[in-house]
Design a protein around this motif. Structure first.
Motif, PDB file in Angstrom:
ATOM      1  N   LEU A   1      -1.331   1.485  -9.041  1.00 41.62           N
ATOM      2  CA  LEU A   1      -2.729   1.897  -8.944  1.00 41.62           C
ATOM      3  C   LEU A   1      -3.529   0.840  -8.198  1.00 41.62           C
ATOM      4  O   LEU A   1      -3.344  -0.351  -8.416  1.00 41.62           O
ATOM      5  N   GLY A   2      -4.434   1.291  -7.337  1.00 41.44           N
ATOM      6  CA  GLY A   2      -5.169   0.347  -6.501  1.00 41.44           C
ATOM      7  C   GLY A   2      -4.277  -0.178  -5.405  1.00 41.44           C
ATOM      8  O   GLY A   2      -4.283  -1.369  -5.080  1.00 41.44           O
ATOM      9  N   ALA A   3      -3.512   0.728  -4.814  1.00 39.12           N
ATOM     10  CA  ALA A   3      -2.416   0.337  -3.925  1.00 39.12           C
ATOM     11  C   ALA A   3      -2.861  -0.263  -2.604  1.00 39.12           C
ATOM     12  O   ALA A   3      -2.026  -0.769  -1.847  1.00 39.12           O
ATOM     13  N   ARG A   4      -4.145  -0.241  -2.333  1.00 42.17           N
ATOM     14  CA  ARG A   4      -4.623  -0.779  -1.066  1.00 42.17           C
ATOM     15  C   ARG A   4      -4.691  -2.310  -1.058  1.00 42.17           C
ATOM     16  O   ARG A   4      -4.734  -2.934   0.006  1.00 42.17           O
ATOM     17  N   SER A   5      -4.680  -2.936  -2.212  1.00 41.70           N
ATOM     18  CA  SER A   5      -4.829  -4.392  -2.273  1.00 41.70           C
ATOM     19  C   SER A   5      -3.571  -5.107  -1.795  1.00 41.70           C
ATOM     20  O   SER A   5      -2.468  -4.540  -1.790  1.00 41.70           O
ATOM     21  N   ASP A   6      -3.733  -6.361  -1.402  1.00 48.10           N
ATOM     22  CA  ASP A   6      -2.596  -7.155  -0.945  1.00 48.10           C
ATOM     23  C   ASP A   6      -1.569  -7.352  -2.056  1.00 48.10           C
ATOM     24  O   ASP A   6      -0.359  -7.315  -1.806  1.00 48.10           O
ATOM     25  N   ILE A   7      -2.040  -7.583  -3.277  1.00 54.95           N
ATOM     26  CA  ILE A   7      -1.117  -7.754  -4.398  1.00 54.95           C
ATOM     27  C   ILE A   7      -0.346  -6.459  -4.653  1.00 54.95           C
ATOM     28  O   ILE A   7       0.871  -6.479  -4.888  1.00 54.95           O
ATOM     29  N   ALA A   8      -1.039  -5.343  -4.594  1.00 51.21           N
ATOM     30  CA  ALA A   8      -0.387  -4.060  -4.823  1.00 51.21           C
ATOM     31  C   ALA A   8       0.705  -3.796  -3.789  1.00 51.21           C
ATOM     32  O   ALA A   8       1.816  -3.368  -4.134  1.00 51.21           O
ATOM     33  N   MET A   9       0.407  -4.043  -2.525  1.00 46.58           N
ATOM     34  CA  MET A   9       1.397  -3.800  -1.476  1.00 46.58           C
ATOM     35  C   MET A   9       2.581  -4.743  -1.607  1.00 46.58           C
ATOM     36  O   MET A   9       3.734  -4.361  -1.358  1.00 46.58           O
ATOM     37  N   ALA A  10       2.320  -5.981  -2.016  1.00 45.96           N
ATOM     38  CA  ALA A  10       3.421  -6.916  -2.247  1.00 45.96           C
ATOM     39  C   ALA A  10       4.307  -6.405  -3.383  1.00 45.96           C
ATOM     40  O   ALA A  10       5.545  -6.470  -3.303  1.00 45.96           O
ATOM     41  N   CYS A  11       3.694  -5.883  -4.444  1.00 47.62           N
ATOM     42  CA  CYS A  11       4.461  -5.303  -5.547  1.00 47.62           C
ATOM     43  C   CYS A  11       5.274  -4.105  -5.061  1.00 47.62           C
ATOM     44  O   CYS A  11       6.439  -3.924  -5.459  1.00 47.62           O
ATOM     45  N   ALA A  12       4.680  -3.293  -4.207  1.00 42.55           N
ATOM     46  CA  ALA A  12       5.391  -2.130  -3.672  1.00 42.55           C
ATOM     47  C   ALA A  12       6.664  -2.557  -2.946  1.00 42.55           C
ATOM     48  O   ALA A  12       7.735  -1.961  -3.125  1.00 42.55           O
ATOM     49  N   HIS A  13       6.578  -3.599  -2.136  1.00 43.15           N
ATOM     50  CA  HIS A  13       7.750  -4.079  -1.397  1.00 43.15           C
ATOM     51  C   HIS A  13       8.806  -4.650  -2.342  1.00 43.15           C
ATOM     52  O   HIS A  13      10.006  -4.391  -2.175  1.00 43.15           O
TER      53      HIS A  13
ATOM     54  N   LEU B   1       2.304   5.133  -4.383  1.00 43.67           N
ATOM     55  CA  LEU B   1       1.081   4.384  -4.087  1.00 43.67           C
ATOM     56  C   LEU B   1      -0.119   5.272  -4.408  1.00 43.67           C
ATOM     57  O   LEU B   1      -0.225   6.397  -3.905  1.00 43.67           O
ATOM     58  N   ALA B   2      -1.018   4.765  -5.255  1.00 40.70           N
ATOM     59  CA  ALA B   2      -2.199   5.538  -5.647  1.00 40.70           C
ATOM     60  C   ALA B   2      -3.449   4.756  -5.284  1.00 40.70           C
ATOM     61  O   ALA B   2      -3.605   3.600  -5.683  1.00 40.70           O
TER      62      ALA B   2
END
Length: 242
Positions: free
Chosen positions: A7-19, A30-31
Motif C-alpha cells: 500500500l502506498g506503492a508510489r514511495s521509494d520505500i514501497a518500490m524497494a520492497c516490491a523489488h 502495487l496499490a
C-alpha cells in the motif's frame, strides 16, 4: 510463493520492497492513487524478477472505500503499509486542513485499512501485516510533532493489533526506519550514519517478515538514540530544539 500487497506503492520505500519481495519469487500487488502511472514500474519488476505484478487503485484517505478495497481481492499473505506524508511542520501547525492530511495519511488511513486486513487474515487464520511507522513517534518533538504524533498513534495501533492477534496465526511487524534517503526527504540535510537507503529498509522488512520480528529499527543506532531522547526530563527537553 507469497502474495504480497504493498500500500502506498508510489514511495521509494514501497518500490524497494516490491523489488525485494519480487526477487524472492513472490507475487506482488502495487496499490496507490493513480495506479495506472505505475505500469512501467510493474513491467520493470516483471522483467527483472519474473512473475506477474498486479496494480490496484487505492486512496488511503478514502475511508468510506477502505473496506471495499480489502474485500475486492483475495486476501494476501503479506500486506505492507508504506503510506506516509511528511508535511511541513511550520506550515502545518498553522493550517488545520494540511495538519489533518498529515495525521490522516500517517495514522487514520493506514490503521483503518490494516484493521480491515487484520479481520480478514484472522478469519483465514494466517497472514503478516507490516506497518512502516517512524522513530518520530517515539517522543513528540517541537520540529515534527504533527507527523510524529500521527506515527506515534500508528505505532500504538500496530502494538495493540499485534497483541490482539497473538496466537491467531496473524503476525504484525512495526518498522521504524529513522532517516531514509527518499524523494520525501531530499530537501533535508540528513546525517549519513543515521540515514538508510530505501533498499536497506526493504531488506529489513523482508527479514522481519521471515523471522516474525515484532518491532525493528532499521539501523540499530536509532534504538539507542531514541532511548536517550525518551529519558530526557521534560523540564530539560522543552528547552531543546530537536
Amino acid at each position: 510463493m507469497r502474495a504480497v500487497t504493498i500500500l502506498g506503492a508510489r514511495s521509494d520505500i514501497a518500490m524497494a520492497c516490491a523489488h525485494v519481495f519480487a526477487a524472492e519469487g513472490d507475487q506482488v500487488t502495487l496499490a496507490a492513487r493513480q495506479v495506472e502511472t505505475l505500469q512501467n514500474a510493474a513491467r520493470d519488476l516483471e522483467l527483472r524478477h519474473g512473475g506477474t505484478v498486479s496494480l490496484r487503485e487505492f486512496d488511503v484517505l478514502d475511508d468510506t472505500g477502505l473496506a471495499a478495497f480489502v474485500d475486492g481481492a483475495e486476501v494476501p499473505d503479506v500486506v505492507i503499509s508504506a503510506v506516509g506524508l511528511l508535511g511541513d511542520q511550520t506550515a502545518d501547525e498553522r493550517n488545520v486542513e494540511a495538519a489533518a492530511r498529515v495525521m490522516r495519511s500517517n495514522f487514520e488511513g493506514p490503521a483503518l485499512v490494516l484493521g480491515a486486513y487484520a479481520n480478514a487474515m484472522e478469519a483465514r487464520g494466517s497472514g503478516v501485516i507490516v506497518g512502516i511507522s517512524s522513530v518520530a513517534g517515539d517522543r513528540g518533538r517541537a520540529t515534527n510533532y504533527i507527523y510524529g504524533s500521527a506515527k506515534a498513534g500508528f505505532t500504538a495501533f500496530l502494538s495493540g493489533l499485534r497483541n490482539r492477534l497473538a496466537g491467531r496465526g496473524v503476525h504484525v511487524v512495526t518498522v521504524k526506519p529513522g532517516f531514509v534517503a527518499t524523494k520525501m526527504t531530499e530537501h533535508l540535510d540528513l546525517p549519513e550514519k543515521l540515514t538508510a537507503a530505501p533498499e536497506e529498509v526493504a531488506q529489513a522488512v523482508l527479514k522481519a517478515v521471515e523471522k516474525r520480528r515484532d518491532v525493528i529499527y532499521v539501523r540499530a543506532i536509532w534504538r539507542l538514540v531514541m532511548g536517550i531522547i525518551r529519558l530526557i526530563p521534560e523540564r530539560v527537553f522543552k528547552k531543546l530544539s530537536i
